[in-house]
Design an enzyme around this catalytic site. Structure first.
Site: not given
Lengths: 65, 65, 65, 65, 65, 65
Positions: B1-2
């Protein structure tokens, strides 16, 4: 070491004006916070007026009014 | 999810080099922090040398010296 | 001279892990694009899970499920 | 007074769609948080598919598959 | 209408210094590009020294040396 | 796959309001541009009023007036 990002609409800023802006912001960071100009980075993004909104409208629409 | 944003000057990075950079950063986030590659987003911004300043000068001026 | 911004959720990344990430990204930019590590800046933002959304939901809600 | 930055791949969003997006986001901020539309700024960045990565690959590669 | 984001390490900038910086950058944009101060937004992010890297090292490590 | 960053002043937005904002923006991107909600990322930054300037003044000063 600061990093500064300036976003403006793409409406004809010249290379000379952008160079002045970079110089001015770098000087401010040195004068106010003692930041080292050698590692101060300034990035200017010029954004199409179709892609910039204020007051819920694009700048293209505002300029055409 | 970065989410990763890489800003570089526009000076001829190839599609292949940019793909390597995206792969490399995604792998680092998986290896170091256990982040899921499937939702890791990497965006590369290439910035004109007139619009990038360091040391109070534009890269255009630095390159011309 | 590149500038990299990495956004991750605030979920316990250690100082050591963040240092590895900074080293890793700086090395990638040198190896792939020949960028000078001395002026490569990497900034990591850790974001509260209430403030990060994916799939229309906050990570707080996803983690609690 | 909010500032919103929307990054999408450059794949043919029309001026009309971008205007709808700006209007929609500005309305959401007024309706949910009571923010004044007059000073709400929305900037849309359209990013080349070579410069956008997800899952460790560029969108150019994903689209070509 | 410009938007400016200034990122510095969190190392004790005072409210007064930050106010000076905001005033200074807003004035520069008016003086150099004729931008309206009323809609010029400046956001300052102060970043922990563990989260800021230059030269492949965190500022925490550089400061401790 | 879009990435949205929303910056607001830190003045008491609740987790519920932030969740509504994330849901709302994700829906807009699906409805207007056909973007897949599963990979739409929304990040909200809440900024101290000392660190947000408009009209050349900090929001702290504006609120105190």
């Amino acid at each position: 070491m600061p990093y500064v990002n300036i976003k403006i609409t793409r409406e004809g800023a010249t290379a000379e004006q952008k160079a002045q802006l970079i110089k001015g912001v770098t000087d401010l960071l040195r004068d106010i916070l003692g930041k080292n100009p050698a590692t101060t980075v300034v990035v200017i993004d010029e954004v199409d007026t179709d892609n910039w909104g204020i007051g819920g409208e694009t700048v293209s629409v505002l300029r055409a009014r």
